[in-house]
Scaffold this active site. Structure first.
Site, PDB file in Angstrom:
ATOM      1  N   CYS A  98      34.658  35.674  40.750  1.00  0.00           N
ATOM      2  CA  CYS A  98      33.184  35.937  40.790  1.00  0.00           C
ATOM      3  C   CYS A  98      32.732  36.490  42.003  1.00  0.00           C
ATOM      4  O   CYS A  98      33.364  36.351  43.081  1.00  0.00           O
ATOM      5  CB  CYS A  98      32.509  34.572  40.374  1.00  0.00           C
ATOM      6  SG  CYS A  98      32.607  34.032  38.770  1.00  0.00           S
ATOM      7  N   CYS A 179      31.585  38.213  36.691  1.00  0.00           N
ATOM      8  CA  CYS A 179      30.729  36.814  36.824  1.00  0.00           C
ATOM      9  C   CYS A 179      29.976  36.689  38.239  1.00  0.00           C
ATOM     10  O   CYS A 179      30.627  37.384  39.100  1.00  0.00           O
ATOM     11  CB  CYS A 179      31.365  35.709  36.412  1.00  0.00           C
ATOM     12  SG  CYS A 179      32.880  35.582  37.429  1.00  0.00           S
TER      13      CYS A 179
END
Ligand code: NAG
Ligand code: NAG
Ligand code: NAG
Length: 290
Positions: A98, A179
């Site tokens: 992420c 993400c």
């Protein structure tokens, strides 16, 4: 001339010819190329490189990945392999870290130096699929069991080009997995910096998941010498922001990011805007440049 001199010489000539072709006919370049010679060795070799040196935590069977890829391409019309890579993609699931995904459009060169300096970024090229197939060309032939080494059709000539189809699927997977914060690098020196026909505009943007992505951080970067055509408040980037807002994304947009400007100045230090930069940057505290 010794044979090694000859081969160095021929590589130079070939390089020059390619370069001229690139200048003369960028759109037609791919149309001229057949399947990249030695493609199997290149793909399998890159795969072993990736799982051994780049990302040793992955356990994939490179020969099997090749087999699935080959199966999708051969015996197919060179324009008709659109969905058939699924088997290969399913065999190599990869999660992305992420806050590190970097998307870009028409900023390839700068993207590479940005990534080299801020080492945490990931682009599609850093995934196994991107790493294996970067810069390669391939197509099959319906009547034959092999790859077609005579010129493959141009992307634009096919509804489902084999190379385009793979990148499209890879880009979609990449965007779906993104993400945290993501960064988007767009080129403010061209009209339609955000282009609905680009891979970012046609595939990646629609595949981003507002529940997985915290912020879309857009960076608009122009050439140092201009032209200065689009910005966060001008042109197609405004449309991009509207789309993001409508889909519930949080976003930021930055013109003239300092790091990106410095990276351009390193390549081109004589630019007048770099002289100004040098003065103002040296007075600033806390600018860490790693
Ligand atoms: C495309 O592939 C499908 C099955 O893979 C086949 O039925 C169809 O005839 C092909 N079309 C062309 C134009 O080759
Ligand atoms: C913007 O696009 C133009 C045309 O493709 C290219 O020459 C230029 O290098 C790009 N600028 C940046 C900052 O990537
Ligand atoms: C994500 O982006 C926002 C907006 O730019 C920023 O405030 C925040 O610190 C970023 N978070 C991470 C983890 O980078």
């Amino acid at each position: 001339m010794s044979s090694s001199q000859t081969s160095v010489y021929s590589v130079m000539i070939r390089g020059t010819v390619w370069f001229i072709m690139l200048l003369l006919c960028p759109g037609q370049l791919r149309a001229q190329l057949g399947t990249t010679p030695h493609i199997k060795h290149i793909v399998v070799g890159r795969c072993y490189d990736y799982i051994t040196l780049v990302n040793p935590s992955l356990r994939f069977d490179c020969e099997e990945i090749w087999r699935q890829f080959e199966e999708s391409v051969v015996h197919q019309s060179s324009c008709n392999v659109t969905l058939d890579y699924h088997q290969m993609f399913d065999a190599i699931p990869q999660t992305l870290p992420c806050d590190r995904c970097l998307f870009w459009s028409k900023t390839r060169e700068l993207m590479h130096s940005y990534k080299a300096h801020l080492r945490h970024f990931w682009t599609l090229e850093d995934t196994l699929v991107g790493y294996m197939f970067n810069d390669l060309v391939w197509c099959g032939q319906e009547e034959d069991s092999g790859f077609d080494f005579s010129p493959c059709p141009a992307w634009a000539a096919c509804r489902h080009h084999p190379v385009y189809s793979l990148w499209r699927q890879a880009s979609q997977n990449f965007a779906e997995m993104a993400c945290g914060n993501i960064t988007v690098l767009l080129n403010g020196s061209i009209v339609n910096a955000f282009n609905r026909k680009s891979m970012f505009g046609s595939v990646e943007l629609d595949s981003l998941d507002p529940c997985r992505v915290d912020y879309v951080n857009i960076k608009v970067v122009t050439n140092l010498e201009g032209p200065f055509i689009e910005s966060c408040s001008q042109g197609s980037i405004v449309d991009l922001i509207q789309i993001l807002q409508a889909r519930g994304f949080r976003w930021t947009c930055t013109d003239n990011d300092e790091t990106l400007m410095i990276l351009q100045c390193i390549v081109n230090p004589k630019q007048s805007s770099c002289q100004r930069c040098a003065n103002s940057f040296s007075h600033r505290k806390g600018l860490t440049f790693t």
